[in-house]
Design an enzyme around this catalytic site. Structure first.
Site, short mmCIF file in Angstrom:
data_model
loop_
_atom_site.label_atom_id
_atom_site.label_comp_id
_atom_site.label_asym_id
_atom_site.label_seq_id
_atom_site.Cartn_x
_atom_site.Cartn_y
_atom_site.Cartn_z
N SER A 169 -5.23 8.04 15.60
CA SER A 169 -5.09 6.95 14.63
C SER A 169 -4.32 5.79 15.23
O SER A 169 -4.33 4.71 14.67
CB SER A 169 -4.28 7.40 13.41
OG SER A 169 -4.72 8.62 12.95
N HIS A 213 -12.53 6.98 15.22
CA HIS A 213 -11.50 7.29 14.24
C HIS A 213 -12.12 7.55 12.87
O HIS A 213 -12.67 6.64 12.25
CB HIS A 213 -10.49 6.13 14.18
CG HIS A 213 -9.36 6.37 13.23
ND1 HIS A 213 -8.85 5.40 12.42
CD2 HIS A 213 -8.67 7.49 12.96
CE1 HIS A 213 -7.87 5.91 11.70
NE2 HIS A 213 -7.74 7.17 12.00
N GLU A 264 -14.20 4.18 12.70
CA GLU A 264 -13.86 3.05 13.57
C GLU A 264 -14.24 3.46 15.00
O GLU A 264 -13.84 4.53 15.46
CB GLU A 264 -12.37 2.73 13.50
CG GLU A 264 -11.95 2.09 12.19
CD GLU A 264 -10.45 1.81 12.14
OE1 GLU A 264 -10.07 0.65 11.89
OE2 GLU A 264 -9.65 2.75 12.32
N ASN A 309 -5.72 1.23 9.66
CA ASN A 309 -4.32 1.63 9.53
C ASN A 309 -3.37 0.44 9.68
O ASN A 309 -2.27 0.46 9.12
CB ASN A 309 -3.95 2.72 10.53
CG ASN A 309 -4.39 4.10 10.04
OD1 ASN A 309 -4.57 4.30 8.85
ND2 ASN A 309 -4.56 5.03 10.96
N1 3HC Z 1 -15.39 17.72 1.20
C1 3HC Z 1 -16.55 17.37 0.62
N2 3HC Z 1 -16.63 16.65 -0.52
C2 3HC Z 1 -15.47 16.32 -1.11
C3 3HC Z 1 -14.20 16.67 -0.58
C4 3HC Z 1 -14.20 17.41 0.63
N3 3HC Z 1 -13.05 17.76 1.24
N4 3HC Z 1 -13.24 16.17 -1.39
C5 3HC Z 1 -13.88 15.53 -2.39
N5 3HC Z 1 -15.21 15.62 -2.23
C6 3HC Z 1 -16.26 15.00 -3.05
C7 3HC Z 1 -16.42 15.74 -4.35
O1 3HC Z 1 -17.38 16.78 -4.22
C8 3HC Z 1 -16.89 14.64 -5.28
O2 3HC Z 1 -18.26 14.39 -5.12
P1 3HC Z 1 -19.18 13.90 -6.37
O3 3HC Z 1 -18.52 12.65 -6.90
O4 3HC Z 1 -20.53 13.64 -5.75
O5 3HC Z 1 -19.15 15.05 -7.33
C9 3HC Z 1 -16.19 13.40 -4.75
O6 3HC Z 1 -15.84 13.69 -3.39
C10 3HC Z 1 -14.98 13.10 -5.56
O7 3HC Z 1 -14.12 14.26 -5.53
P2 3HC Z 1 -13.22 14.76 -6.75
O8 3HC Z 1 -13.95 14.52 -8.04
O9 3HC Z 1 -12.74 16.13 -6.44
O10 3HC Z 1 -11.93 13.92 -6.64
P3 3HC Z 1 -11.71 12.39 -6.68
O11 3HC Z 1 -12.74 11.67 -7.47
O12 3HC Z 1 -10.28 12.27 -7.05
O13 3HC Z 1 -11.90 11.97 -5.14
C11 3HC Z 1 -11.18 11.57 -2.96
C12 3HC Z 1 -11.14 12.53 -4.14
C13 3HC Z 1 -12.58 11.60 -2.32
C14 3HC Z 1 -10.16 12.09 -1.96
C15 3HC Z 1 -10.87 10.12 -3.46
O14 3HC Z 1 -9.70 10.16 -4.25
C16 3HC Z 1 -10.67 9.13 -2.33
O15 3HC Z 1 -11.61 8.64 -1.74
N6 3HC Z 1 -9.39 8.82 -2.05
C17 3HC Z 1 -9.02 7.86 -0.98
C18 3HC Z 1 -9.05 8.56 0.33
C19 3HC Z 1 -8.69 7.63 1.46
O16 3HC Z 1 -8.28 6.49 1.29
N7 3HC Z 1 -8.84 8.16 2.68
C20 3HC Z 1 -8.45 7.45 3.89
C21 3HC Z 1 -7.12 7.95 4.34
S1 3HC Z 1 -6.55 7.12 5.78
C22 3HC Z 1 -7.09 8.07 7.04
O17 3HC Z 1 -7.70 9.10 6.88
C23 3HC Z 1 -6.78 7.55 8.39
C24 3HC Z 1 -5.71 8.33 9.10
O18 3HC Z 1 -5.62 7.84 10.42
C25 3HC Z 1 -4.36 8.25 8.44
#
Ligand code: 3HC
Length: 287
Positions: free
Chosen positions: A121, A142, A154, A193
């Site tokens: 990252s 990424h 990315e 990030n």
């Molecule tokens: N695997 C597969 N599918 C998943 C999953 C997983 N681990 N987690 C969630 N899902 C799917 C669910 O099946 C659901 O699908 P559907 O809408 O088709 O039924 C959908 O994602 C939504 O899941 P939930 O209903 O359980 O939960 P939420 O609606 O609260 O969504 C979330 C959860 C997808 C995590 C959403 O809250 C989200 O997108 N959050 C933001 C995440 C984000 O910003 N990530 C970037 C982080 S930064 C990073 O990674 C970089 C690093 O360098 C720090």
């Protein structure tokens, strides 16, 4: 350009397991390497549990899950990756650990056209590239958490990356893994990030100073700005240790105070309150 069929993933934590799962579901033969047999077994369990959740939610059939599992193998012997055409490193966000993985991978890979990607990252891709004898074949890819859900990758060319390796990484990410890509500069934090981390750290400072409660900060951003989750919930998802490591690399590069990990974040990591993966972060989670 022929498709990649033999893919390798180093590290099977949150990110590595997600990358391995997506690749296996997309039909690739995947070998996942961890540092010990115990971690390799835990990695397999993590991927299997995620595939099972997919079946329970009606996203996958049992046959999809079984086919994906049959395409995956897990090892603690890096030598098993010798014949891979594309390998991605997704180990802990620590420079020395990543450098050692790249040095070792360089010794075992036999295909001269292999591409070595890093899911770092925040560590400069060029530093990892020059740890190998094939810096032109090393590129940053990424991913975002949760990998099966987030569409973006990315793509980060280092100063040493060849046009061919970059093309191969882009087409692998888009055509084979089905993701969308943006090209990002080899600067700590890349594009996403660099914008996200100061925002997350500002939320921690707001809580640390007593100005607002975590649930109010999160509801504010969820309902006020339509973010899928507020910054503290997101930190719990990313892992507070990972967020701290990313912030420290960015701070080291730019000496920008907004990138400095606030004391509360550091103390929570020291206490083992790492977020969802440890059962406790800004919120409590079931085991
Ligand atoms: N695997 C597969 N599918 C998943 C999953 C997983 N681990 N987690 C969630 N899902 C799917 C669910 O099946 C659901 O699908 P559907 O809408 O088709 O039924 C959908 O994602 C939504 O899941 P939930 O209903 O359980 O939960 P939420 O609606 O609260 O969504 C979330 C959860 C997808 C995590 C959403 O809250 C989200 O997108 N959050 C933001 C995440 C984000 O910003 N990530 C970037 C982080 S930064 C990073 O990674 C970089 C690093 O360098 C720090």
């Amino acid at each position: 350009m022929p498709d990649i069929s033999r893919f390798g993933v180093i590290g099977c934590g949150l990110m590595g397991s997600g990358i391995a799962e997506v690749a296996a579901l997309r039909g690739l033969d995947v070998i996942v390497a961890e540092s010990t047999p115990e971690l390799a077994a835990a990695g397999r369990d993590r991927v299997a549990a995620s595939l099972d959740r997919g079946v329970l939610r009606g996203k996958l059939t049992g046959a999809d899950r079984d086919r994906a599992l049959a395409r995956l193998s897990f090892t603690h012997d890096l030598g098993k990756l010798a014949d891979r055409q594309f390998v991605i490193e997704a180990v802990a966000e620590r420079r020395e650990v990543k450098l050692e993985v790249f040095r070792q991978l360089d010794k075992v890979l036999t295909d001269p056209d292999v591409v070595l990607a890093t899911n770092t990252s925040s560590i400069p891709v060029v530093d990892l590239a020059v740890a190998t004898g094939r810096a032109s074949r090393v590129v940053g890819l990424h991913f975002f958490n949760p990998v099966p859900v987030q569409k973006l990758i990315e793509v980060i060319p280092a100063l040493t990356t060849s046009a061919d390796a970059l093309d191969r990484a882009r087409s692998f990410a888009t055509e084979q893994l089905g993701k969308e890509v943006i090209q990002a500069p080899d600067r700590s934090g890349f594009v996403v990030n660099a914008l996200l981390v100061p925002y997350l750290l500002a939320a921690v400072r707001m809580v640390e100073s007593g100005a607002a409660r975590p649930e109010d900060v999160d509801r504010g951003m969820e309902l006020g700005c339509a973010h899928p989750m507020g910054p503290l919930r997101l930190l719990d998802l990313i892992g507070l240790d990972t967020a701290q490591a990313v912030a420290e690399s960015m701070y080291e590069e730019f000496k920008e105070p907004l990138y400095a990990a606030p004391p509360l974040l550091q103390r929570m990591v020291a206490a083992g309150h790492l977020g969802r993966k440890s059962g406790r972060g800004f919120y409590a989670y079931d085991a």
